[in-house]
Design a protein around this motif. Sequence first.
Motif, PDB file in Angstrom:
ATOM      1  N   ILE A   1      13.801  12.340  -3.884  1.00  8.65           N
ATOM      2  CA  ILE A   1      13.567  10.911  -3.709  1.00  8.65           C
ATOM      3  C   ILE A   1      12.329  10.685  -2.822  1.00  8.65           C
ATOM      4  O   ILE A   1      12.226  11.218  -1.718  1.00  8.65           O
ATOM      5  N   LEU A   2      11.403   9.898  -3.350  1.00  6.37           N
ATOM      6  CA  LEU A   2      10.226   9.510  -2.579  1.00  6.37           C
ATOM      7  C   LEU A   2      10.271   8.018  -2.300  1.00  6.37           C
ATOM      8  O   LEU A   2      10.723   7.234  -3.139  1.00  6.37           O
ATOM      9  N   ASN A   3       9.801   7.640  -1.122  1.00  3.61           N
ATOM     10  CA  ASN A   3       9.713   6.229  -0.750  1.00  3.61           C
ATOM     11  C   ASN A   3       8.243   5.854  -0.679  1.00  3.61           C
ATOM     12  O   ASN A   3       7.524   6.308   0.217  1.00  3.61           O
ATOM     13  N   LEU A   4       7.800   5.051  -1.625  1.00  4.02           N
ATOM     14  CA  LEU A   4       6.391   4.645  -1.677  1.00  4.02           C
ATOM     15  C   LEU A   4       6.228   3.230  -1.125  1.00  4.02           C
ATOM     16  O   LEU A   4       6.885   2.294  -1.597  1.00  4.02           O
TER      17      LEU A   4
ATOM     18  N   VAL B   1      -4.113   7.491   0.002  1.00  2.82           N
ATOM     19  CA  VAL B   1      -2.764   8.035   0.157  1.00  2.82           C
ATOM     20  C   VAL B   1      -2.592   8.411   1.625  1.00  2.82           C
ATOM     21  O   VAL B   1      -3.294   9.294   2.125  1.00  2.82           O
ATOM     22  N   ASN B   2      -1.701   7.703   2.303  1.00  6.24           N
ATOM     23  CA  ASN B   2      -1.518   7.893   3.748  1.00  6.24           C
ATOM     24  C   ASN B   2      -2.843   7.787   4.506  1.00  6.24           C
ATOM     25  O   ASN B   2      -3.142   8.576   5.405  1.00  6.24           O
ATOM     26  N   GLY B   3      -3.651   6.802   4.089  1.00  4.67           N
ATOM     27  CA  GLY B   3      -4.885   6.501   4.792  1.00  4.67           C
ATOM     28  C   GLY B   3      -6.086   7.331   4.394  1.00  4.67           C
ATOM     29  O   GLY B   3      -7.195   7.105   4.892  1.00  4.67           O
ATOM     30  N   ILE B   4      -5.906   8.300   3.483  1.00  2.20           N
ATOM     31  CA  ILE B   4      -6.999   9.187   3.069  1.00  2.20           C
ATOM     32  C   ILE B   4      -7.338   8.939   1.601  1.00  2.20           C
ATOM     33  O   ILE B   4      -6.453   8.962   0.736  1.00  2.20           O
TER      34      ILE B   4
ATOM     35  N   ILE C   1       5.467   7.189   1.923  1.00  2.00           N
ATOM     36  CA  ILE C   1       4.093   7.486   1.515  1.00  2.00           C
ATOM     37  C   ILE C   1       3.363   6.163   1.336  1.00  2.00           C
ATOM     38  O   ILE C   1       3.759   5.329   0.515  1.00  2.00           O
ATOM     39  N   LEU C   2       2.315   5.983   2.098  1.00  2.00           N
ATOM     40  CA  LEU C   2       1.557   4.731   2.070  1.00  2.00           C
ATOM     41  C   LEU C   2       0.481   4.802   0.986  1.00  2.00           C
ATOM     42  O   LEU C   2      -0.364   5.696   0.998  1.00  2.00           O
ATOM     43  N   ILE C   3       0.502   3.856   0.060  1.00  2.00           N
ATOM     44  CA  ILE C   3      -0.463   3.804  -1.043  1.00  2.00           C
ATOM     45  C   ILE C   3      -1.254   2.502  -0.929  1.00  2.00           C
ATOM     46  O   ILE C   3      -0.688   1.404  -0.986  1.00  2.00           O
TER      47      ILE C   3
END
Length: 239
Positions: free
Chosen positions: A2-5, A66-69, A87-89
């Motif tokens: 499970i991923l949380n985007l 993706v996570n600021g990069i 995970i920040l998109i």
Amino acid sequence: MILNLKIFRYDPGKDEEPYYQNFEVDADPMDRLLDCLNKIRWEQDPSLSFRMSCGHGICGSDGMRVNGISALPCQKLVKDFKEGEEILIEPLAVFKVVKDLIVDMGTFFERYYSVRPYLITKSPPPEKERLQSIEERQKFEDATRCILCACCTASCPINQVKETANYIGPAALVRSYRYLFDSRDEGHDERLALLEHKDGVWGCKTKWWCTKVCPKQIPITMEIATTKKSIYDITKKTK
């Protein structure tokens, strides 16, 4: 797995301000982050907007943060993230947001075309192709890998400052390098003249972020430095 985007959302046609929305995705460890975005669009929210084409790191159309990069989600495997990790998109920095993760690339391509990204020839064409040796080809081989994803330009701190926002950026400089050192090109001095100004090659302050984020591992900073040296050598000869 499970991923949380946590995904940046903004539709200028109806939203007053951008906001973030969280989605949970059940993904296989060998799925790519792009697969997760597609699952969200297919199964949870068809309004989620982002660019993609080949899905294999060739077209460069799915550039985002993706996570600021700055990165290509088609090159990010789910197994490289921790289960349950947020995970920040977000869309690429610098550019105007068109909708959600889609940005306006108009200025990027204007600057790209400003360096005349094609062979300049003045002599009559040969009967067959213009030949060059393997050694001549190797001088600019790395630069040919550029897929115009704009990750380098979006990551460049020079482009992120208002006072230097007109800097043409590393992607345009990589493409100019590709032709500057091509033995078949006959516009070397003319091409250098297009770059010799504060928003051209001298706009680069050697921060290395472009090289760090390049998904094709192009030595961008070194190529820009080589272009600077070429201008310096010509200037030195004329004095």
